[in-house]
Write an enzyme that holds these catalytic residues in place. Structure first.
Site, mmCIF file in Angstrom:
data_model
loop_
_atom_site.group_PDB
_atom_site.id
_atom_site.type_symbol
_atom_site.label_atom_id
_atom_site.label_comp_id
_atom_site.label_asym_id
_atom_site.label_seq_id
_atom_site.Cartn_x
_atom_site.Cartn_y
_atom_site.Cartn_z
ATOM 1 N N THR A 166 -8.526 -82.342 -9.978
ATOM 2 C CA THR A 166 -8.406 -83.282 -8.848
ATOM 3 C C THR A 166 -9.632 -84.193 -8.782
ATOM 4 O OG1 THR A 166 -7.174 -81.568 -7.683
ATOM 5 C CG2 THR A 166 -8.011 -83.393 -6.343
ATOM 6 N N ALA A 183 0.385 -83.287 -12.875
ATOM 7 C CA ALA A 183 -0.445 -83.723 -11.739
ATOM 8 C C ALA A 183 -1.603 -82.754 -11.611
ATOM 9 C CB ALA A 183 0.365 -83.738 -10.446
ATOM 10 N N SER A 184 -2.803 -83.305 -11.454
ATOM 11 C CA SER A 184 -3.964 -82.437 -11.246
ATOM 12 C C SER A 184 -3.861 -81.755 -9.888
ATOM 13 C CB SER A 184 -5.259 -83.248 -11.329
ATOM 14 O OG SER A 184 -5.261 -84.260 -10.341
ATOM 15 N N ASN A 185 -3.037 -82.322 -9.012
ATOM 16 C CA ASN A 185 -2.851 -81.716 -7.692
ATOM 17 C C ASN A 185 -1.475 -82.125 -7.171
ATOM 18 O OD1 ASN A 185 -3.092 -81.048 -4.863
ATOM 19 N ND2 ASN A 185 -5.270 -80.796 -5.286
ATOM 20 N N PHE A 186 -0.636 -81.146 -6.856
ATOM 21 C CA PHE A 186 0.742 -81.424 -6.439
ATOM 22 C C PHE A 186 0.904 -81.545 -4.935
ATOM 23 C CE2 PHE A 186 1.786 -80.347 -10.783
ATOM 24 C CZ PHE A 186 2.878 -81.171 -11.031
ATOM 25 N N GLY A 217 0.915 -78.158 -13.909
ATOM 26 C CA GLY A 217 -0.179 -78.224 -12.934
ATOM 27 C C GLY A 217 -1.478 -77.676 -13.485
ATOM 28 N N THR A 218 -1.425 -77.088 -14.686
ATOM 29 C CA THR A 218 -2.649 -76.508 -15.258
ATOM 30 C C THR A 218 -3.674 -77.608 -15.512
ATOM 31 O OG1 THR A 218 -1.237 -74.897 -16.359
ATOM 32 C CG2 THR A 218 -3.514 -75.035 -17.128
ATOM 33 N N HIS A 249 -14.352 -74.860 -5.015
ATOM 34 C CA HIS A 249 -13.221 -73.979 -5.330
ATOM 35 C C HIS A 249 -13.682 -72.528 -5.349
ATOM 36 C CE1 HIS A 249 -11.320 -77.733 -6.653
ATOM 37 N NE2 HIS A 249 -10.176 -77.099 -6.480
ATOM 38 N N HIS A 250 -12.692 -71.636 -5.475
ATOM 39 C CA HIS A 250 -12.925 -70.190 -5.589
ATOM 40 C C HIS A 250 -13.696 -69.846 -6.879
ATOM 41 C CE1 HIS A 250 -9.616 -70.158 -8.571
ATOM 42 N NE2 HIS A 250 -9.174 -71.148 -7.821
ATOM 43 N N LYS A 288 -12.177 -69.878 -10.699
ATOM 44 C CA LYS A 288 -11.737 -71.106 -11.381
ATOM 45 C C LYS A 288 -12.440 -71.260 -12.726
ATOM 46 C CE LYS A 288 -10.702 -75.971 -10.596
ATOM 47 N NZ LYS A 288 -9.406 -75.823 -11.275
HETATM 48 N N1 NAI Z 1 -2.048 -79.074 -10.058
HETATM 49 C C1 NAI Z 1 -2.184 -78.334 -8.956
HETATM 50 O O1 NAI Z 1 -1.706 -78.667 -7.860
HETATM 51 C C2 NAI Z 1 -2.909 -77.021 -9.061
HETATM 52 C C3 NAI Z 1 -3.379 -76.613 -10.276
HETATM 53 N N2 NAI Z 1 -3.946 -75.378 -10.424
HETATM 54 C C4 NAI Z 1 -4.281 -75.009 -11.793
HETATM 55 O O2 NAI Z 1 -3.270 -74.131 -12.266
HETATM 56 C C5 NAI Z 1 -3.810 -73.212 -13.198
HETATM 57 C C6 NAI Z 1 -3.466 -71.776 -12.768
HETATM 58 O O3 NAI Z 1 -4.055 -71.498 -11.537
HETATM 59 P P1 NAI Z 1 -3.943 -70.042 -10.865
HETATM 60 O O4 NAI Z 1 -2.528 -69.628 -10.737
HETATM 61 O O5 NAI Z 1 -4.794 -70.117 -9.656
HETATM 62 O O6 NAI Z 1 -4.656 -69.142 -11.994
HETATM 63 P P2 NAI Z 1 -4.480 -67.582 -12.272
HETATM 64 O O7 NAI Z 1 -5.634 -67.179 -13.123
HETATM 65 O O8 NAI Z 1 -4.242 -66.848 -11.008
HETATM 66 O O9 NAI Z 1 -3.146 -67.507 -13.145
HETATM 67 C C7 NAI Z 1 -3.039 -67.950 -14.475
HETATM 68 C C8 NAI Z 1 -2.028 -67.078 -15.173
HETATM 69 O O10 NAI Z 1 -1.763 -67.590 -16.489
HETATM 70 C C9 NAI Z 1 -1.473 -66.484 -17.309
HETATM 71 N N3 NAI Z 1 -1.542 -66.808 -18.746
HETATM 72 C C10 NAI Z 1 -2.553 -66.587 -19.635
HETATM 73 N N4 NAI Z 1 -2.170 -66.982 -20.882
HETATM 74 C C11 NAI Z 1 -0.901 -67.442 -20.767
HETATM 75 C C12 NAI Z 1 0.040 -67.994 -21.687
HETATM 76 N N5 NAI Z 1 -0.231 -68.136 -22.989
HETATM 77 N N6 NAI Z 1 1.246 -68.399 -21.218
HETATM 78 C C13 NAI Z 1 1.542 -68.256 -19.912
HETATM 79 N N7 NAI Z 1 0.699 -67.743 -18.999
HETATM 80 C C14 NAI Z 1 -0.500 -67.342 -19.417
HETATM 81 C C15 NAI Z 1 -2.483 -65.429 -16.880
HETATM 82 O O11 NAI Z 1 -2.027 -64.153 -17.253
HETATM 83 C C16 NAI Z 1 -2.481 -65.633 -15.358
HETATM 84 O O12 NAI Z 1 -1.551 -64.779 -14.732
HETATM 85 C C17 NAI Z 1 -5.306 -73.529 -13.277
HETATM 86 O O13 NAI Z 1 -5.527 -74.396 -14.357
HETATM 87 C C18 NAI Z 1 -5.573 -74.269 -11.955
HETATM 88 O O14 NAI Z 1 -6.656 -75.154 -12.057
HETATM 89 C C19 NAI Z 1 -4.092 -74.528 -9.380
HETATM 90 C C20 NAI Z 1 -3.669 -74.888 -8.136
HETATM 91 C C21 NAI Z 1 -3.049 -76.167 -7.868
HETATM 92 O O1 LIG Z 2 -7.902 -73.911 -9.752
HETATM 93 C C1 LIG Z 2 -7.518 -74.187 -8.592
HETATM 94 O O2 LIG Z 2 -7.430 -73.327 -7.712
HETATM 95 C C2 LIG Z 2 -7.125 -75.575 -8.307
HETATM 96 N N1 LIG Z 2 -7.039 -76.400 -9.305
HETATM 97 C C3 LIG Z 2 -6.633 -77.762 -9.253
HETATM 98 C C4 LIG Z 2 -7.754 -78.660 -9.719
HETATM 99 O O3 LIG Z 2 -8.448 -78.306 -10.685
HETATM 100 O O4 LIG Z 2 -7.945 -79.726 -9.139
HETATM 101 C C5 LIG Z 2 -6.015 -78.149 -7.936
HETATM 102 C C6 LIG Z 2 -6.582 -77.462 -6.729
HETATM 103 O O5 LIG Z 2 -7.766 -78.090 -6.359
HETATM 104 C C7 LIG Z 2 -6.760 -75.963 -6.923
#
Ligand code: NAI
Ligand SMILES: O=C(O)C1=N[C@H](C(=O)O)C[C@H](O)C1
Length: 233
Positions: free
Chosen positions: A142, A96-99, A71-72, A131-132, A135
């Site tokens: 998405t 998926a860019s968004n699950f 999801g990253t 977004h927050h 980010k």
């Molecule tokens: N596809 C989707 O539905 C969604 C995607 N995202 C994406 O997911 C990602 C993470 O989002 P959040 O949890 O909100 O961020 P966050 O910043 O809260 O968490 C990211 C975590 O990754 C850790 N990290 C750093 N280097 C690492 C490594 N080498 N290996 C493993 N972990 C490592 C950090 O310590 C941190 O705890 C972002 O790219 C965000 O855009 C977020 C929400 C939904």
């Molecule tokens: O970083 C986030 O928080 C989110 N990232 C994803 C994105 O880049 O689209 C999904 C969601 O919007 C939250």
């Protein structure tokens, strides 16, 4: 099912909670780049880490034949390479860019609207994502998927955050407080506007979708999308 979490931040913690509620076990929580990972107990890995870490995490899993739910966002310049490593190792992958279910329906709606608007030159499209403030990437993953959905179904040729040309989709990225994720697409003419919008109220929908995808991929080989998981045709 034994799940490994790569990334234990906001999303990793939410996924853990939902996975435990659904009867799964968390066998690893990886937060930093480390060489000492035991892949032997993992049925599926879920990566919500950082743009700079995702590719390495994902490809290491493939090399150990562990299926990955990714999801990253913000690492897709290496997407094709990652898919090749998955195939070469006979593993399984969903990015998926968004699950969330809601956004995956919104993706379909966006494509349908783009097809209908294609011949109506009087309307100009634009997109906004909010977004927050923590980010790291912009525009959001998405927003990029939504832009690609329009480009594939219209005469638009690309997207831009600033100074978009006539045949490019202008995207505005705003970072406000704790906003979980809001995406809107607007078609405006001289006389009216049509807007579609998805608002996430919290992160639960993203996390549930990722766990459902992990349950679905267990035992499969190949590269899939959330359309396959959700049977959206
Ligand atoms: N596809 C989707 O539905 C969604 C995607 N995202 C994406 O997911 C990602 C993470 O989002 P959040 O949890 O909100 O961020 P966050 O910043 O809260 O968490 C990211 C975590 O990754 C850790 N990290 C750093 N280097 C690492 C490594 N080498 N290996 C493993 N972990 C490592 C950090 O310590 C941190 O705890 C972002 O790219 C965000 O855009 C977020 C929400 C939904
Ligand atoms: O970083 C986030 O928080 C989110 N990232 C994803 C994105 O880049 O689209 C999904 C969601 O919007 C939250």
């Amino acid at each position: 099912m034994n799940i490994a979490l790569f990334g234990y931040g906001k999303m990793g913690k939410m996924i853990e909670q939902i996975a435990l509620d659904r009867g799964h076990k968390i066998v690893a929580k990886i937060e930093v780049d480390t060489k000492e990972i035991d892949f032997s107990q993992m049925d599926v890995a879920i990566d919500f880490s950082m743009p700079s870490a995702a590719y390495e995490n994902i490809t290491k899993c493939f090399e150990h034949k562990v299926p990955v739910i990714s999801g990253t966002t913000g690492w897709l310049d290496k997407f094709e390479e990652a898919k090749k490593i998955c195939t070469d190792n006979d593993s399984a992958f969903i990015y998926a860019s968004n699950f969330s279910l809601g956004v995956n329906i919104f993706f379909e709606l966006n494509q349908y609207l783009a097809k209908m608007m294609k011949s109506l030159d009087q309307y100009k499209v634009s997109m906004e994502e909010i977004h927050h403030t923590r980010k790291l990437d912009e525009p959001s993953g998405t927003a990029i998927t939504l832009a690609e959905g329009i480009i594939n179904n219209s005469d638009y040729k690309g997207w831009k955050l600033e100074n978009a040309a006539e045949n490019e989709i202008p995207i505005t990225a705003k970072r406000i407080g704790m906003t979980p994720g809001t995406h809107s697409i607007d078609y405006t003419s001289k006389v009216d506007s049509i807007e579609i919008k998805h608002t996430a109220h919290n992160r639960e929908g993203f996390a549930l979708g990722a766990v459902i995808a992990a349950e679905w991929i267990k035992g499969k080989k190949g590269i899939f999308t959330m359309k396959d998981v959700l049977n959206l045709g």
